[in-house]
Design a protein around this motif. Structure first.
Motif, PDB file in Angstrom:
ATOM      1  N   ALA A  84       0.835  -1.206   0.000  1.00  0.00           N
ATOM      2  CA  ALA A  84       0.000   0.000   0.000  1.00  0.00           C
ATOM      3  C   ALA A  84       0.871   1.258   0.000  1.00  0.00           C
ATOM      4  O   ALA A  84       0.522   2.258  -0.632  1.00  0.00           O
ATOM      5  N   LEU A  85       1.997   1.191   0.699  1.00  0.00           N
ATOM      6  CA  LEU A  85       2.908   2.328   0.736  1.00  0.00           C
ATOM      7  C   LEU A  85       3.502   2.607  -0.640  1.00  0.00           C
ATOM      8  O   LEU A  85       3.635   3.762  -1.052  1.00  0.00           O
ATOM      9  N   ALA A  86       3.826   1.567  -1.389  1.00  0.00           N
ATOM     10  CA  ALA A  86       4.379   1.737  -2.729  1.00  0.00           C
ATOM     11  C   ALA A  86       3.359   2.357  -3.666  1.00  0.00           C
ATOM     12  O   ALA A  86       3.686   3.244  -4.463  1.00  0.00           O
ATOM     13  N   VAL A  87       2.111   1.922  -3.572  1.00  0.00           N
ATOM     14  CA  VAL A  87       1.057   2.480  -4.416  1.00  0.00           C
ATOM     15  C   VAL A  87       0.822   3.938  -4.055  1.00  0.00           C
ATOM     16  O   VAL A  87       0.699   4.797  -4.933  1.00  0.00           O
ATOM     17  N   THR A  88       0.791   4.240  -2.780  1.00  0.00           N
ATOM     18  CA  THR A  88       0.592   5.614  -2.318  1.00  0.00           C
ATOM     19  C   THR A  88       1.735   6.500  -2.795  1.00  0.00           C
ATOM     20  O   THR A  88       1.520   7.630  -3.241  1.00  0.00           O
ATOM     21  N   SER A  89       2.951   5.986  -2.727  1.00  0.00           N
ATOM     22  CA  SER A  89       4.111   6.754  -3.179  1.00  0.00           C
ATOM     23  C   SER A  89       4.057   7.023  -4.680  1.00  0.00           C
ATOM     24  O   SER A  89       4.382   8.114  -5.135  1.00  0.00           O
ATOM     25  N   MET A  90       3.624   6.021  -5.432  1.00  0.00           N
ATOM     26  CA  MET A  90       3.523   6.198  -6.885  1.00  0.00           C
ATOM     27  C   MET A  90       2.436   7.213  -7.242  1.00  0.00           C
ATOM     28  O   MET A  90       2.625   8.026  -8.147  1.00  0.00           O
ATOM     29  N   VAL A  91       1.329   7.189  -6.528  1.00  0.00           N
ATOM     30  CA  VAL A  91       0.253   8.150  -6.768  1.00  0.00           C
ATOM     31  C   VAL A  91       0.733   9.556  -6.433  1.00  0.00           C
ATOM     32  O   VAL A  91       0.502  10.511  -7.187  1.00  0.00           O
ATOM     33  N   ALA A  92       1.423   9.691  -5.306  1.00  0.00           N
ATOM     34  CA  ALA A  92       1.949  10.992  -4.907  1.00  0.00           C
ATOM     35  C   ALA A  92       2.969  11.501  -5.920  1.00  0.00           C
ATOM     36  O   ALA A  92       2.972  12.687  -6.277  1.00  0.00           O
ATOM     37  N   LEU A  93       3.828  10.618  -6.403  1.00  0.00           N
ATOM     38  CA  LEU A  93       4.832  11.005  -7.394  1.00  0.00           C
ATOM     39  C   LEU A  93       4.167  11.452  -8.696  1.00  0.00           C
ATOM     40  O   LEU A  93       4.555  12.466  -9.279  1.00  0.00           O
ATOM     41  N   ALA A  94       3.156  10.711  -9.132  1.00  0.00           N
ATOM     42  CA  ALA A  94       2.441  11.097 -10.355  1.00  0.00           C
ATOM     43  C   ALA A  94       1.785  12.461 -10.186  1.00  0.00           C
ATOM     44  O   ALA A  94       1.809  13.301 -11.094  1.00  0.00           O
ATOM     45  N   PHE A  95       1.210  12.716  -9.029  1.00  0.00           N
ATOM     46  CA  PHE A  95       0.592  14.011  -8.758  1.00  0.00           C
ATOM     47  C   PHE A  95       1.630  15.126  -8.780  1.00  0.00           C
ATOM     48  O   PHE A  95       1.403  16.181  -9.379  1.00  0.00           O
ATOM     49  N   LEU A  96       2.764  14.900  -8.143  1.00  0.00           N
ATOM     50  CA  LEU A  96       3.798  15.932  -8.096  1.00  0.00           C
ATOM     51  C   LEU A  96       4.382  16.221  -9.478  1.00  0.00           C
ATOM     52  O   LEU A  96       4.683  17.372  -9.802  1.00  0.00           O
ATOM     53  N   ILE A  97       4.541  15.202 -10.289  1.00  0.00           N
ATOM     54  CA  ILE A  97       5.048  15.415 -11.653  1.00  0.00           C
ATOM     55  C   ILE A  97       4.048  16.244 -12.463  1.00  0.00           C
ATOM     56  O   ILE A  97       4.428  17.204 -13.133  1.00  0.00           O
ATOM     57  N   ALA A  98       2.769  15.887 -12.371  1.00  0.00           N
ATOM     58  CA  ALA A  98       1.738  16.646 -13.083  1.00  0.00           C
ATOM     59  C   ALA A  98       1.679  18.085 -12.587  1.00  0.00           C
ATOM     60  O   ALA A  98       1.543  19.028 -13.382  1.00  0.00           O
ATOM     61  N   LEU A  99       1.792  18.278 -11.292  1.00  0.00           N
ATOM     62  CA  LEU A  99       1.776  19.625 -10.721  1.00  0.00           C
ATOM     63  C   LEU A  99       2.976  20.428 -11.203  1.00  0.00           C
ATOM     64  O   LEU A  99       2.838  21.601 -11.582  1.00  0.00           O
ATOM     65  N   GLY A 100       4.139  19.812 -11.231  1.00  0.00           N
ATOM     66  CA  GLY A 100       5.339  20.503 -11.711  1.00  0.00           C
ATOM     67  C   GLY A 100       5.216  20.920 -13.161  1.00  0.00           C
ATOM     68  O   GLY A 100       5.594  22.032 -13.538  1.00  0.00           O
ATOM     69  N   LEU A 101       4.678  20.034 -13.994  1.00  0.00           N
ATOM     70  CA  LEU A 101       4.487  20.376 -15.404  1.00  0.00           C
ATOM     71  C   LEU A 101       3.488  21.510 -15.570  1.00  0.00           C
ATOM     72  O   LEU A 101       3.662  22.395 -16.413  1.00  0.00           O
TER      73      LEU A 101
END
Length: 82
Positions: free
Chosen positions: A2-19
Motif C-alpha cells: 500500500a505504501l508503494a502504491v501511495t508513493s507512486m500516486v503521490a509522485l504522479a501528482f507531483l510530476i503533473a503539478l510541476g508540469l
C-alpha cells in the motif's frame, strides 16, 4: 504494498503539478512580453528619434534589465535583418 502504491500516486501528482506550474510560468512570461510589445509599438512605429525609442524601451521591465534590443533606425530604414 500500500505504501508503494501511495508513493507512486503521490509522485504522479507531483510530476503533473510541476508540469502545470512550468506551463503557467511560460504563459505568464508570454503575456508579459505581449504587453510590453503593445506598449512599445506606437512609439517605435511613429518615431525615428533614437532617444525617444530608448526611453520607450527603458520604460519596460525587459528594457530596464537590458534584455530588449531595438534595431537602429536611420532615415526611416532599419539596419536590422530583413
Amino acid at each position: 504494498m500500500a505504501l508503494a502504491v501511495t508513493s507512486m500516486v503521490a509522485l504522479a501528482f507531483l510530476i503533473a503539478l510541476g508540469l502545470r506550474i512550468k506551463e503557467m510560468a511560460g504563459d505568464q512570461a508570454m503575456s508579459d512580453a505581449e504587453r510590453q510589445a503593445v506598449a512599445l509599438a506606437p512609439v517605435l512605429a511613429t518615431t525615428t528619434d533614437p532617444a525617444l525609442a530608448g526611453k520607450a524601451v527603458a520604460s519596460t521591465r525587459a528594457g530596464q534589465a537590458g534584455r530588449l534590443a531595438v534595431p537602429h533606425v536611420e532615415e526611416g530604414r532599419s539596419s536590422g535583418a530583413g
